[in-house]
Enzyme design. Structure first.
Site, PDB file in Angstrom:
ATOM      1  N   THR A 140       7.116  64.874  38.465  1.00  0.00           N
ATOM      2  CA  THR A 140       6.318  64.680  36.723  1.00  0.00           C
ATOM      3  C   THR A 140       7.363  64.578  36.699  1.00  0.00           C
ATOM      4  O   THR A 140       8.954  64.912  36.808  1.00  0.00           O
ATOM      5  CB  THR A 140       6.135  65.585  36.682  1.00  0.00           C
ATOM      6  OG1 THR A 140       6.451  65.198  34.795  1.00  0.00           O
ATOM      7  CG2 THR A 140       7.456  67.207  36.296  1.00  0.00           C
ATOM      8  N   ASP A 142       8.362  64.264  33.383  1.00  0.00           N
ATOM      9  CA  ASP A 142       8.858  65.617  32.371  1.00  0.00           C
ATOM     10  C   ASP A 142       9.899  66.130  32.891  1.00  0.00           C
ATOM     11  O   ASP A 142      10.722  66.698  31.601  1.00  0.00           O
ATOM     12  CB  ASP A 142       7.582  65.919  31.651  1.00  0.00           C
ATOM     13  CG  ASP A 142       6.739  65.170  31.474  1.00  0.00           C
ATOM     14  OD1 ASP A 142       7.610  64.083  31.609  1.00  0.00           O
ATOM     15  OD2 ASP A 142       5.573  65.308  31.374  1.00  0.00           O
ATOM     16  N   ARG A 177      22.544  47.194  13.865  1.00  0.00           N
ATOM     17  CA  ARG A 177      21.154  47.756  13.505  1.00  0.00           C
ATOM     18  C   ARG A 177      21.476  49.357  13.984  1.00  0.00           C
ATOM     19  O   ARG A 177      22.151  50.145  14.317  1.00  0.00           O
ATOM     20  CB  ARG A 177      19.983  47.348  13.926  1.00  0.00           C
ATOM     21  CG  ARG A 177      20.096  46.062  12.955  1.00  0.00           C
ATOM     22  CD  ARG A 177      18.555  46.068  14.136  1.00  0.00           C
ATOM     23  NE  ARG A 177      18.299  44.597  13.292  1.00  0.00           N
ATOM     24  CZ  ARG A 177      17.354  43.502  14.042  1.00  0.00           C
ATOM     25  NH1 ARG A 177      17.992  43.641  15.032  1.00  0.00           N
ATOM     26  NH2 ARG A 177      17.032  42.215  13.609  1.00  0.00           N
ATOM     27  N   MET A 184       9.456  59.603  26.653  1.00  0.00           N
ATOM     28  CA  MET A 184       8.468  60.533  27.175  1.00  0.00           C
ATOM     29  C   MET A 184       8.934  62.177  27.707  1.00  0.00           C
ATOM     30  O   MET A 184      10.701  62.267  27.554  1.00  0.00           O
ATOM     31  CB  MET A 184       7.387  59.936  28.380  1.00  0.00           C
ATOM     32  CG  MET A 184       6.491  58.704  28.183  1.00  0.00           C
ATOM     33  SD  MET A 184       5.464  58.636  29.121  1.00  0.00           S
ATOM     34  CE  MET A 184       4.589  57.558  28.252  1.00  0.00           C
ATOM     35  N   GLY A 185       8.216  62.443  27.604  1.00  0.00           N
ATOM     36  CA  GLY A 185       8.739  64.411  28.277  1.00  0.00           C
ATOM     37  C   GLY A 185       8.002  64.810  27.488  1.00  0.00           C
ATOM     38  O   GLY A 185       8.304  66.361  28.135  1.00  0.00           O
ATOM     39  N   GLN A 289       8.638  54.272  32.133  1.00  0.00           N
ATOM     40  CA  GLN A 289       9.093  55.021  32.675  1.00  0.00           C
ATOM     41  C   GLN A 289       8.922  55.763  33.857  1.00  0.00           C
ATOM     42  O   GLN A 289       9.149  56.958  34.636  1.00  0.00           O
ATOM     43  CB  GLN A 289       9.702  56.307  31.940  1.00  0.00           C
ATOM     44  CG  GLN A 289      10.979  55.983  30.708  1.00  0.00           C
ATOM     45  CD  GLN A 289      10.780  56.950  29.294  1.00  0.00           C
ATOM     46  OE1 GLN A 289      11.194  58.016  28.828  1.00  0.00           O
ATOM     47  NE2 GLN A 289       9.101  56.444  28.574  1.00  0.00           N
TER      48      GLN A 289
HETATM   49  O1  F6P Z   1       3.813  64.399  32.727  1.00  0.00           O
HETATM   50  C1  F6P Z   1       3.940  62.894  32.236  1.00  0.00           C
HETATM   51  C2  F6P Z   1       3.714  61.966  31.233  1.00  0.00           C
HETATM   52  O2  F6P Z   1       3.986  60.696  31.628  1.00  0.00           O
HETATM   53  C3  F6P Z   1       4.205  62.260  29.870  1.00  0.00           C
HETATM   54  O3  F6P Z   1       5.783  62.065  29.753  1.00  0.00           O
HETATM   55  C4  F6P Z   1       3.554  61.875  28.863  1.00  0.00           C
HETATM   56  O4  F6P Z   1       3.631  62.393  27.299  1.00  0.00           O
HETATM   57  C5  F6P Z   1       1.821  61.790  28.984  1.00  0.00           C
HETATM   58  O5  F6P Z   1       2.400  62.065  30.191  1.00  0.00           O
HETATM   59  C6  F6P Z   1       1.483  60.439  29.039  1.00  0.00           C
HETATM   60  O6  F6P Z   1       0.097  60.787  29.412  1.00  0.00           O
HETATM   61  P1  F6P Z   1      -1.068  59.172  30.035  1.00  0.00           P
HETATM   62  O7  F6P Z   1      -0.277  58.053  30.904  1.00  0.00           O
HETATM   63  O8  F6P Z   1      -1.748  59.778  29.344  1.00  0.00           O
HETATM   64  O9  F6P Z   1      -0.015  58.113  28.836  1.00  0.00           O
END
Ligand code: F6P
Length: 363
Positions: A140, A142, A177, A184-185, A289
């Site tokens: 992951t 995350d 600015r 994400m995370g 990401q």
């Molecule tokens: O778990 C990986 C992740 O990219 C998280 O960081 C994010 O909250 C989620 O998945 C996004 O999910 P989706 O691909 O359903 O938009």
């Protein structure tokens, strides 16, 4: 002729750089060192329920080390224990685990290798409890899986987010600015913390530390007074104000974890601009990401983890995830992994290090 030993692999949850590197490591080692057959299951647990799989030959995994995504496909919604079935506009959840288990048994495998995050590995643990020999691998961006210091995909995501910060730094400076980068995370602040430090963010906001927008605005003003006419804010998608709530981007009803975060950067941007009078812009890194080629670190990690998993299968050690503890690989019981995600501890030395170089966490 002697029947070949067999294993199967699936990839579940959100994709990330390094999954193909793990598929390659597991498959090559299983074929070359242990003369096993490898079955690739398509689209995570969907493939288990609907019997969608194919044999992976050496050539199928040759040349994929640097490739983003997963050659097997993945799913963020398929859960055999709570499988979403659409009936018109309605969604009903059904326990399909019996079908899944029957299908897995029919494959006649020694082990099901589940490559995924806490959701996928939690399901793997349930399958293990229901008699399926499983092995987990921590995937992951995350970095929020219990029992391992690091997951593959994380380093690549931090690299991409850091590049984003570097790129907004110059435009923030030129235009005087405030630039906000939302990363994400999920409910963990690992990506924001690491990329924020690597990119020299002035303000880093993570879900684990509730922020006060007055403190953020004052930090921006103070920088201005000191002649720094720009500020960089790195905000995790799961960050929230003291006494306030997360910002939800969408609800995916068919998912066991239906909340998709996103949008906090825009909320903050409006507030900061109003409070400081300084023009503020927000950039959301989003799925960038999760794409592209893994970093060298992730390629190496994926190869270490994948090959170790095959050795553990050979030793008939099932019900584990291969994790990282310090410099070594660790056997982590899936039971522990299934206890829920790993967030940033408030005492994490990186938070202290960042504070000591004048980084504000909004608290
Ligand atoms: O778990 C990986 C992740 O990219 C998280 O960081 C994010 O909250 C989620 O998945 C996004 O999910 P989706 O691909 O359903 O938009």
């Amino acid at each position: 002729m002697k029947k070949k030993r067999r294993i199967a692999i699936l990839t579940g949850g959100g994709d990330c750089p390094g999954i193909n590197a793990v598929i390659r490591a597991v498959t090559k080692k299983a074929i070359l060192q242990y003369d096993m057959e490898v079955i690739g299951i398509e689209d995570g647990y969907h493939g288990v329920i609907h019997n969608r799989c194919r044999k992976l030959e050496y050539n199928d995994v040759s040349g994929i080390l640097t490739l983003g995504g997963t050659i097997l496909g993945t799913s963020k919604t398929a859960n055999p224990y709570r499988y979403a079935i659409k009936k018109g506009n309605k969604i009903e959840f059904k326990d399909m685990s019996k079908t899944a288990i029957e299908n897995i048994n029919r494959l006649d495998i020694e082990c099901l290798v589940c490559i995924g995050g806490d959701g996928t590995l939690g399901i793997a643990y349930k399958l293990f409890r229901d008699g399926i020999p499983v092995m987990g691998l921590p995937k992951t961006i995350d970095n929020d899986i219990r029992g391992t210091d690091i997951t593959f995909g994380f380093d690549s995501a931090v690299y991409i987010a850091t590049e984003g910060i570097d790129r907004i730094h110059t435009t923030a400076q030129s235009h005087h600015r405030v630039m906000i980068l939302e990363v994400m995370g999920h409910n963990a602040g690992w990506i924001a913390l690491h990329s924020g430090i690597a990119g020299g963010g002035d303000i880093i906001l993570i879900p684990e530390i509730a922020y006060d927008v007055d403190i953020i605005a004052e930090k921006v003003r103070e920088r201005n007074r000191k002649g720094k006419r720009f500020s960089i804010v790195v905000v995790a998608e799961g960050a929230k104000p003291k006494g306030g709530d997360i910002v939800i981007q969408r609800i995916v009803k068919e998912s066991s974890d239906p909340i998709r975060l996103g949008g906090i950067g825009f909320v903050l941007g409006e507030q900061i601009e109003k409070m400081t009078g300084i023009e503020t812009r927000t950039v959301v890194m989003g799925h960038l990401q999760r794409g592209g080629s893994p970093t060298p670190f992730d390629r190496v990690l994926a190869t270490r983890l994948g090959t170790k998993a095959v050795d553990m299968i050979e030793n008939r050690e099932f019900g584990y995830m291969v994790g990282v503890k310090g410099d070594s690989l660790a056997k982590v019981p899936l039971k522990d992994v299934a206890k829920g995600p790993r967030t940033v501890p408030l005492g994490d030395p990186l938070i202290e290090a960042a504070r000591s170089v004048d980084t504000c966490f909004g608290d």
